[in-house]
Design an enzyme around this catalytic site. Sequence first.
Site, PDB file in Angstrom:
ATOM      1  N   LYS A  86       0.845  -1.201   0.000  1.00 37.42           N
ATOM      2  CA  LYS A  86       0.000   0.000   0.000  1.00 37.42           C
ATOM      3  C   LYS A  86       0.880   1.251   0.000  1.00 37.42           C
ATOM      4  O   LYS A  86       1.896   1.293   0.702  1.00 37.42           O
ATOM      5  CB  LYS A  86      -0.895  -0.022   1.246  1.00 37.42           C
ATOM      6  CG  LYS A  86      -1.968   1.064   1.286  1.00 37.42           C
ATOM      7  CD  LYS A  86      -2.864   0.880   2.514  1.00 37.42           C
ATOM      8  CE  LYS A  86      -3.983   1.891   2.583  1.00 37.42           C
ATOM      9  NZ  LYS A  86      -4.898   1.659   3.722  1.00 37.42           N
TER      10      LYS A  86
ATOM     11  N   SER B 227      -9.822   1.546   2.655  1.00 39.44           N
ATOM     12  CA  SER B 227      -8.943   2.294   1.801  1.00 39.44           C
ATOM     13  C   SER B 227      -7.859   1.477   1.106  1.00 39.44           C
ATOM     14  O   SER B 227      -7.232   1.970   0.174  1.00 39.44           O
ATOM     15  CB  SER B 227      -8.270   3.393   2.631  1.00 39.44           C
ATOM     16  OG  SER B 227      -7.437   2.816   3.618  1.00 39.44           O
TER      17      SER B 227
ATOM     18  N   SER C 299     -10.038  -0.899   6.802  1.00 40.09           N
ATOM     19  CA  SER C 299      -9.448  -0.791   5.462  1.00 40.09           C
ATOM     20  C   SER C 299      -8.697  -1.996   4.927  1.00 40.09           C
ATOM     21  O   SER C 299      -8.352  -2.024   3.748  1.00 40.09           O
ATOM     22  CB  SER C 299      -8.529   0.418   5.392  1.00 40.09           C
ATOM     23  OG  SER C 299      -9.303   1.589   5.270  1.00 40.09           O
TER      24      SER C 299
END
Length: 485
Positions: free
Chosen positions: A78, A153, A177
Site C-alpha cells: 500500500k 482504503s 481498510s
Amino acid sequence: MDPSQLTLVQTQSMLRARQISARELAIAFLDRIDRINPDINAFITVDREGALRAAQQADERLHQGNATPMTGIPIGVKDLFCTENLRTTCGSKMLSRFIPPYESTVTRKLKEAGAVILGKTNMDEFAMGSSNETSWFGPVKNPWDPQRIPGGSSGGSAAALAAGLALATIGTDTGGSIRQPAALTGITGLKPTYGRVSRYGMIAFASSLDQAGPMARSAEDAAVVLQCIAGHDAQDSTSIRADVPDYAKTLYPRMDAIRIGIPTEYRPDNLLPEIQQALEKAEQIFRDLGAVLVPVSLPHTRYAIPTYYIIAPAEASSNLARYDGIRFGYRCQDPVDLKDLYTRTRTEGFGDEVKRRIMLGTYVLSSGYYDAYYRKAQKVRRLIANDFHEAFKSVDLLLTPTTPTTAFPLGDKIDDPVAMYLSDLFTINVNLAGLPGISIPCGTDAQGLPIGMQLIAPILKEENLLSAAHAFQTATTWHQRKPEL
Ligand code: GLN
C-alpha cells in the site's frame, strides 16, 4: 505459466525446487500488471527495475540455500509505507512527488526477507475512505465488476490480489481498510492486534487505530506474510513486546471445542439477505468442524461509527498539520506571504474527504468542545472495548459479517459521507478495541459478487484467527474463486 493461478505457499516450494526462478516469476507478474493494471488501477507506481533487482538477489539466496519463506515472493505494498528512494504518495496530490529518504519497518523486514516488491498500491487519500474513490490517482476498479468499487482504503492492495497481480499485498486498517476491501474482492485480509506490527514509516492517519497487516489468497498465505512483518520494534513506542508464534505451525484443520460467539447486534434486520444466508451456512461449517456456537451481546455496538468519527478525525487533524508546504510535500505556486502559502498549499494539496476530516477533527479538539466530544468519545471507546473483553470470557472467537452489503457501484456513495461511513459498521469497533480481526470469503450474492465474514479474537491471538480461517478454507472453496479477466 499463469501467475494468477498460484498461491504463495505453492510458489515457495516451486522456488525451492527450482521449478521456477524468482526472476521468471517477477517478470510474469510485471507483464500481467502491464496488461491488466490500466483497467483496474490497482498500482500507483510499478517498480520494474527494483523488482528485477530484488528477484536477482532472491535467486542468489535460493541458490545459496539461505532463503526465507518470503524470498522471491512478488508482493504489492500500500502506498503509505515509506520506501527509500521509491515514491510514496498516500494517494494524495500533497505527496504525489514525495520520495522518502528512509524505509518503513514493514517494508524493511519484507526486503530483508527477500520479498520482491512489485510496486505501490492505490488507496483512498491518506487512507480515508471505504471505496477507493478518494485517491488523487483515480478510483480502483473491482476486478469482479469494473463498474463497482473494490472497497477501501486498501482497495488497490485488494484488487491487485483479486486480479492476480501479486501473491500477497500489505494493507493498513484504521477502521476496516484491510477487512472491508478483502470482503468486497473475495480475498483474505488480516488486521493484527494494535501494536503487533510496527507503524514506523507508515504515514499516519489516526495513530491510536492504524495497523498494518497482510492481504492474501488464503489464511495459510497470510500467516507467512504476518510472520515476516510482526514483532516488537524499538522505533515504534506503541509496538508490543511479545514473542511472535510460528503461525504456520499453529494452523489446524479442525476446531474441536472452540467456542465461537455470534454477536446479536451484528445481524441487523437490514443486512443483505444473501449475506445473512452466507453467514448461516458458514456457522454450520464451523459446527461440522467441531466448534460450538453461542449467541453473545456487545451492547455498545451502535456507538461505533459516532465514536470513530470523533477520534479518527481528531488524530488525523493533528497528524496532517505537518503538510504545510514548508518541510515536504506539495507547495503552491508563488505564495505572497506565509498565510497564503499555508492556505493555498492545503487547499490545493488535499481532497474533499481529507479536508472534511481535518475540519471535523479540529472542531472536536477545540477548547470548549474537547470535553463534550473528544473526551466523551474516549470514554465510549472504553465501553466498546469492555464489551469485547466481557464476551471473550465465555468464547474464543467472534463471528460477524464483514460488510453490510457487497461491492456497490462507483459513484453510488461518494456524495453521501454518512452512507459511506456506514460501510465500516462491522469493522470499526475492532480497531477501537485494538483487537485482531480477519475477513475471509464465505459466499457470493445473486450477481456473483464476493461476500466476506469476519472473525475477531482477543488481543494477540492472531494464530487463533488464522487457524479458524484455515480450517474453514480447508472445508470450502470460496477463497479459490477468481474473476475472469
Ligand atoms: N473507511 C474508514 C475511514 O474512512 C476506515 C479507513 C481505514 O481503515 N483506513 O476512515
